[in-house]
Design a protein around this motif. Structure first.
Motif, PDB file in Angstrom:
ATOM      1  N   ALA A   1       0.832  -1.376   0.152  1.00  0.00           N
ATOM      2  CA  ALA A   1       0.141   0.091  -0.531  1.00  0.00           C
ATOM      3  C   ALA A   1       0.920   1.335   0.458  1.00  0.00           C
ATOM      4  O   ALA A   1       2.106   1.699   0.705  1.00  0.00           O
ATOM      5  N   TRP A   2       0.735   2.448  -0.941  1.00  0.00           N
ATOM      6  CA  TRP A   2       1.407   2.695  -1.408  1.00  0.00           C
ATOM      7  C   TRP A   2       1.124   3.836   0.391  1.00  0.00           C
ATOM      8  O   TRP A   2       0.288   4.217   0.482  1.00  0.00           O
ATOM      9  N   GLU A   3       2.064   5.270   1.175  1.00  0.00           N
ATOM     10  CA  GLU A   3       2.006   5.347   2.165  1.00  0.00           C
ATOM     11  C   GLU A   3       2.295   6.625   1.411  1.00  0.00           C
ATOM     12  O   GLU A   3       3.188   7.790   1.710  1.00  0.00           O
ATOM     13  N   PHE A   4       1.727   7.715   2.373  1.00  0.00           N
ATOM     14  CA  PHE A   4       1.326   9.294   2.288  1.00  0.00           C
ATOM     15  C   PHE A   4       1.326   9.639   3.903  1.00  0.00           C
ATOM     16  O   PHE A   4       0.692   9.395   4.471  1.00  0.00           O
ATOM     17  N   GLU A   5       1.861  10.648   3.636  1.00  0.00           N
ATOM     18  CA  GLU A   5       1.042  11.749   4.548  1.00  0.00           C
ATOM     19  C   GLU A   5       1.574  13.322   4.436  1.00  0.00           C
ATOM     20  O   GLU A   5       1.980  13.921   4.075  1.00  0.00           O
TER      21      GLU A   5
END
Length: 298
Positions: free
Chosen positions: A205-209
């Motif tokens: 799962a591509w992780e973003f913040e």
């Protein structure tokens, strides 16, 4: 009798660790038939079955699991002590096994260790490239490489690289047909190239913040790989968006072969660390490897 048991116990641990008579025999430098005969003799003397054998695989029985759990750490201690005798040699020597991802091996491990082995011919280094987060104790590795936030707290961690950052990229030909996403939620409208990681039970799962808010995006598309290099090639060819380490895409971005999106959703994070069990007593060879990899940047 003790000598025979010790010899056969050593063979059993090798087979149990490799889950293969063929691999264990090659590792020990003995014939497969001799190794099999020794383990069978051990089973007969103990009166229990230690291994379940088929034509294609070797599995531990309950008794075998118990014996391996008891012997494995002790054999590791013996091997460490033997390796420690290299203190008495003029030159450090020994075999070091490290597990790492393809990206870490290509960008950090090999460039640094290539210089080390040239000056220390008695040090043998094995780098096992694996996408899974390997249990280095169970798999008999001396050390592993992970991003800083992934290292277990009971491990010693040594920083070996700068902070890392991911990038979402696509080819100009891809964006000629689609609008650029402004948030991770808009990725559902895009064709994305998946990365399969066994540890995560499927696709990563591509992780973003952003602004303290974390988002994990499950993306979809026609292609999936377990190699970052292939994802990069497919993204450059216009087959979809790729989620890749920033350093892998810097050159294609500079040449105009790729366009970056969602950069404001991808802040830096702790980079690669070498990790190993806290109980491990570093041998001179291992200490040299650690120092060769240690990151001295800001």
């Amino acid at each position: 009798m003790f000598r025979q048991n010790a010899h056969d116990l050593f063979g059993f641990v090798a087979v149990a660790s490799e889950r293969s008579f063929t691999k264990a025999a090659a590792k020990l430098g003995v014939s497969q038939s001799a190794l099999s005969h020794g383990v069978r003799g051990l089973e007969e003397r103990l009166g229990v079955r230690l291994l379940s054998r088929t034509t294609r695989s070797v599995a531990l029985t309950a008794a075998g699991e118990r014996l391996l759990d008891a012997l494995g750490p002790r054999f590791d201690e013996i091997n460490l002590e033997l390796a420690g005798l290299s203190d008495l040699r003029d030159k450090p020597a020994g075999a070091i096994r490290i597990t790492a991802s393809e990206h870490a091996a290509e960008t950090i491990l090999w460039p640094a260790l290539a210089k080390l082995v040239a000056g220390y011919p008695d040090i043998k280094i094995e780098i096992a490239v694996e996408q899974a987060l390997t249990d280095i104790v169970a798999e008999r590795f001396d050390a592993g490489v992970r991003f800083g936030e992934q290292v277990a707290k009971d491990m010693i961690a040594v920083r070996i690289g700068p902070d890392a950052r991911m990038a979402v990229v696509g080819a100009p030909s891809y964006f000629a047909r689609r609008k650029r996403p402004k948030s991770p939620q808009e990725l559902t409208e895009h064709i994305c190239i998946n990365l399969r990681l066994p540890t995560y039970g499927g696709f990563y799962a591509w992780e973003f913040e952003k602004g303290g808010r974390e988002v994990k995006a499950r993306v979809d598309g026609q292609l999936a790989f377990n190699s970052l290099r292939l994802i990069l090639d497919a993204a450059r060819a216009g087959y979809g968006l790729g989620y890749l380490p920033e350093d892998m895409v810097e050159a294609p971005l500079a040449r105009g072969e790729l366009i970056r999106v969602l950069a404001d959703w991808l802040p830096p994070f702790p980079g690669y660390h070498l990790y190993y069990p806290s109980r491990r007593q570093p041998t001179p060879a291992f200490a040299l490897v650690v120092e060769a990899l240690r990151y001295h940047g800001g």
